[in-house]
Scaffold this motif. Structure first.
Motif: not given
Ligand code: HEM
Ligand code: HEM
Ligand code: FES
Lengths: 163, 466
Positions: B140, B135, B238-239, B129-130, B67, B126-127, B144, B147-148, B63, B228
Motif C-alpha cells: 500500500r 496500513a 482494506l487492511t 489512523r493509517v 470523500a 485519517h493519515l 500512502w 494520500g500525502v 476516509g 486512491h
C-alpha cells in the motif's frame, strides 16, 4: 553535421528515434518557457512600481520619518539633513511596518521585529534591515524609484542621499 | 413492476428504468450482488468485503468522511462561482452580498468554509489512523504517497481559497504565508513575484489564486481521489484489524458489499451531512473589514493550519523554520513506508503492547518538553545576542536546531537500549513525539499568541483596537 555513414554505429532507425526525442525535448522546454513567461507579473502603470515624487527637500525637517502610503515607503531624514527612502514592508514576512513615534523605531505588529530609524534590525526575527528604494534629488525635489528594491545587510553612510 | 411484460405500451419512464435495471431488483442476496456488479457502487467497492475491516473503530470512517467533504466542497464551490467575482474590491462586496442578499447564500458559504477546515482535520486524522495501524506498508505504499499528495493539495486548496473573500484576515494571512516562499534559496524572490503576480498581494494575486482554486487544484485532487479509491481495491481491500496478541492473520469472513457496507456508508454520510448543515447554520464563517494593504492587524496570523509553522518561524531563522524543517518533515512522511516494513503488525493499532506504551511515553514527553522549550526560547535563550558576530542563519537557525535534535537522538538510543525497541517501534516513537510537538506548537500559535506575538493566557488576551 558531416555525413559519415560507414564509421557510425548509429542505425538510421536509431538516429531518427533520437532526433524525434530531441525535438520532443525542445518542444517541451519551449512549452514550459512559454507558460512561465506568460505567468510573469503584469506590471501596473503609475502607482507603485514607478517613480514617485513625495515632495520637496524642505517638506521634511531633519530627524523626521514620514510615511508615503501610495509609494509604500518612508522618507527618513537624518539629523545632518540626508535622505533615505525605506520600503515599509517588513523583511521578515511582509507586514506593513508602522513608525512608532514614542518609541522612535519601526515596530512590526506581526512578529515584533524592531528597526531603528535607518531601518536596521534591533530585534529579530527579521533577518536584514528594511529594504531601500533608489532616491535622487533634482532641483530640490525628491524622486523615488519604487521599481527597484535595494536589499542590504547593514546600514552604511553611502546609502544616505544629501541634497 | 413484476408484470412489466404484461403492459403493452410501457411509458417512457418505465422504459428508461428498464434500461437501467432490466431484471428489476432481485430479492435474494446473491441476485442483488449480481445485479449491481456493473453499477456505480461496484466501480468503487469490491463485491465483497471483510467483516472485520468494516469495524467502525478500525477506520473511524475517516476516509469516507474526507470523500463526503470533497463532494460537498465541489458542489458548494460551484454554486458560489455564480455570485463571486475575483476582482478588487468586488470580491469583498460579493461576499457581503452572498451573506446578506442571496437565498441561502450565507449557508452555502458557511458550508464551504467549515467543510474546508474540517477536511484538513479529517485528512490528518485519517493519515494518523493509517500510520498507527501500519496500513501503509507494501503493497500500500503507493496509496500512502497519493494520500500525502492529496493532503498537500487540500492545504493548497484551503490556502488559495483563504484569499478569495479579500478581507483583512485573508489579505494578511496570505501576505505572511507567501512571504515564506521568498526564503527559498536562489529563486525565492522570483518565485514569490510569480505567485503573487507582482511585488505584493494585489489584484493579480487574487486572480492567480482564484484560477488555481477553481481549476488546477480541484481537478488534480479529484483525479487522485479516484485513483486512491481504485488502489484500495487493487491492494486487496482494506487492511484487516488484528489485536496485538494475534500472531496469525484472522480467518477471512466476508459479506456482500450491498447492503452491508453501503448501508453503513449511507447512514454515516447522512448523519455527517446533517451535522454539517446544523453547524453551518449556527456558526458563521469569519469575515472582517475589507483588505487594507497599509495596515497590518496586530497580531497578523497565518491561517490556523499554518500556525505551527508560524510558531517555528518565531524561533528559527526563516530559512530553517520555513524551508528546512518543513521539507525534512514532508520528505520524512513520504518515505515512511520505505523503512518501516514489518508486515506482521499490519492492522494492529500501535504495532504491539510495547509500541502502545512507547507512544504514550512519546506523547507525554512531548507534552512537557514542547511548551518548556517555547518558554525557554521566548524568555531565556537569545542566540543572536550570544553569538553576535555569527550569521543569523547559524546563530538563530542551525545551532538551535542542532540543540533540539540532540535530545531526540538521545531519546531514540534510550528506547533502543532500555526498551529493546525495534525499527517499527522507533519509527512510531519518533513520529508520535514530533507529531505531538507540532500539535502543541499549533495550539500555542492559535490560542496563546497575542498582540506583538507575545505569549498570553487565552483568558487574559488583550484586545487591540486601532
Ligand atoms: C484527502 C483525501 C482522502 C480521501 C478522500 C481518502 C479516502 C480513503 C478511503 C475512503 C479509504 C478507505 C478506508 C478508510 O476510510 O480508512 C482510504 C484508505 C487509505 N488511505 Fe486515504 N484518503 C485521503 C487521504 C489520505 C492520506 C492523507 C493518506 C496518507 C498519507 C491516505 C492513505 C490511505 C491508505 C494507505 C489507505 C489504505 C488503508 C488500509 O488499507 O487500511 N489517504 N482512503
Ligand atoms: C478541496 C476542495 C476545496 C477546498 C479545501 C476549498 C476551500 C475554500 C476556502 C477555505 C474558502 C474561503 C471561504 C471563506 O472563508 O469565505 C473557499 C472559497 C471559495 N471557493 Fe473553495 N475550496 C475547495 C473547492 C472549491 C471548488 C471545487 C470550487 C469551485 C469550482 C470552489 C470555489 C470557491 C469560491 C468561488 C470561493 C469564494 C467564496 C467564499 O469565499 O466564500 N472551491 N474555498
Ligand atoms: S512580518 Fe514583521 S516581524 Fe514578521
Amino acid at each position: 553535421m558531416t555525413d559519415t555513414p560507414a564509421s557510425t554505429p548509429l542505425s538510421r532507425r536509431d538516429f531518427l528515434k533520437a532526433a524525434w526525442m530531441f525535438l520532443g525535448g525542445i518542444a517541451a522546454l519551449e512549452t514550459a518557457g512559454i507558460f512561465i513567461a506568460y505567468l510573469q507579473p503584469r506590471l501596473a502603470e503609475g502607482e507603485f512600481g514607478s517613480v514617485i515624487v513625495p515632495g520637496k527637500v524642505d517638506d521634511f525637517p531633519p530627524n523626521s520619518v514620514t510615511h508615503i502610503p501610495n509609494g509604500r515607503f518612508y522618507i527618513v531624514r537624518t539629523g545632518d539633513g540626508g535622505f533615505l527612502a525605506v520600503y515599509h514592508r517588513c523583511t521578515h514576512l511582509g507586514c506593513t511596518v508602522p513608525w512608532d513615534q514614542t518609541a522612535q523605531k519601526f515596530i512590526c505588529p506581526c512578529h515584533n521585529s524592531q528597526f531603528d530609524r535607518q531601518g536596521v534590525v534591533e530585534n529579530s526575527p527579521a533577518p536584514r534591515p528594511l529594504d531601500l528604494f533608489a532616491l535622487t534629488i533634482e532641483d530640490g525635489e525628491l524622486k523615488v524609484d519604487t521599481g527597484t528594491i535595494i536589499q542590504r545587510q547593514t546600514f552604511e553612510t553611502a546609502q544616505v542621499v544629501y541634497p | 413492476m413484476d408484470e412489466k411484460n404484461s403492459l403493452p405500451e410501457p411509458s417512457i419512464f418505465e422504459r428508461m428504468r428498464n434500461r437501467l435495471t432490466p431484471e428489476g431488483i432481485p430479492s435474494d442476496d446473491r441476485g442483488r450482488m449480481r445485479m449491481v456488479m456493473d453499477s456505480l457502487i461496484l466501480h468503487i467497492h469490491p463485491a465483497k468485503v471483510e467483516v472485520s475491516s468494516m469495524k467502525w473503530t478500525y477506520t473511524w470512517g475517516l476516509g469516507g468522511l474526507a470523500a463526503l467533504l470533497m463532494i460537498i466542497l465541489g458542489l458548494t464551490g460551484i454554486v458560489l462561482l455564480n455570485n463571486y467575482t475575483p476582482a478588487v474590491p468586488q470580491a469583498y462586496l460579493d461576499i457581503l452580498e452572498i451573506n446578506s442578499n442571496v437565498w441561502f447564500g450565507e449557508l452555502i458559504r458557511n458550508l464551504h468554509h467549515w467543510s474546508a477546515n474540517l477536511l484538513i482535520v479529517v485528512s490528518v486524522l485519517h493519515l494518523i489512523r493509517v500510520f498507527v495501524t501500519g496500513a501503509y506498508r507494501p503493497p500500500r505504499e503507493l496509496n500512502w504517497l497519493i494520500g500525502v499528495a492529496m493532503l498537500l493539495l487540500v492545504l493548497g486548496a484551503n490556502f488559495t481559497g483563504y484569499l478569495l473573500p479579500w478581507d483583512q484576515l485573508a489579505y494578511w494571512a496570505i501576505t505572511v504565508g507567501t512571504s515564506i516562499l521568498s526564503y527559498v534559496p536562489l529563486i525565492g524572490q522570483w518565485l514569490t513575484r510569480l505567485v503573487l503576480g507582482g511585488p505584493e498581494v494585489g489584484a493579480n494575486t487574487l486572480l492567480n489564486f482564484y484560477s488555481m482554486h477553481i481549476s488546477f487544484i480541484p481537478l488534480i485532487i479529484f483525479g487522485l481521489m479516484s485513483y486512491h479509491f481504485w488502489r484500495v481495491r487493487k491492494d486487496g481491500g482494506l487492511t484487516v484489524p488484528k489485536s496485538s496478541k494475534q500472531t496469525e492473520d484472522p480467518k477471512p469472513e466476508r459479506v456482500t458489499t450491498i447492503p452491508h457496507l453501503v448501508h453503513r456508508e449511507f447512514i454515516f454520510a447522512l448523519a455527517w451531512t446533517a451535522a454539517l448543515l446544523t453547524f453551518a447554520m449556527l456558526v458563521p464563517a469569519p469575515l472582517e473589514g475589507i483588505a487594507n494593504p497599509a495596515m497590518s492587524p496586530n497580531p497578523a496570523k497565518a491561517p490556523w493550519y499554518f500556525m505551527g509553522l508560524q510558531e517555528l518561524l518565531l524561533h528559527f531563522h526563516p530559512l530553517v523554520g520555513a524551508i528546512v524543517i518543513p521539507s525534512l518533515v514532508i520528505i520524512g512522511i513520504f518515505t515512511l513506508p520505505f523503512f518501516d516494513l514489518n508486515p506482521k503488525s499490519v492492522g494492529v493499532y500501535f504495532r504491539s503492547r510495547r509500541g502502545r506504551s512507547l507512544t504514550l511515553l512519546a506523547v507525554g514527553i512531548a507534552l512537557i518538553a514542547t511548551p518548556s522549550w517555547v518558554l525557554l526560547d521566548e524568555y531565556v535563550l537569545n542566540w543572536t545576542l550570544w553569538l553576535p558576530t555569527w550569521n543569523t542563519l547559524f546563530s538563530n537557525g542551525l545551532i538551535p536546531l542542532a540543540v533540539i535534535l540532540l535530545p531526540l537522538l538521545l531519546l531514540d538510543s534510550w528506547i533502543q537500549n532500555s526498551f529493546k525497541a525495534d525499527t517499527e517501534e522507533r519509527v512510531l516513537f519518533i513520529a508520535s513525539f514530533l507529531f505531538t510537538a507540532f500539535i502543541i506548537l499549533t495550539v500555542i500559535g492559535i490560542f496563546f499568541r497575542g498582540p506583538g506575538m507575545s505569549l498570553y493566557f487565552p483568558w487574559n488576551m488583550p484586545i487591540v483596537t486601532h
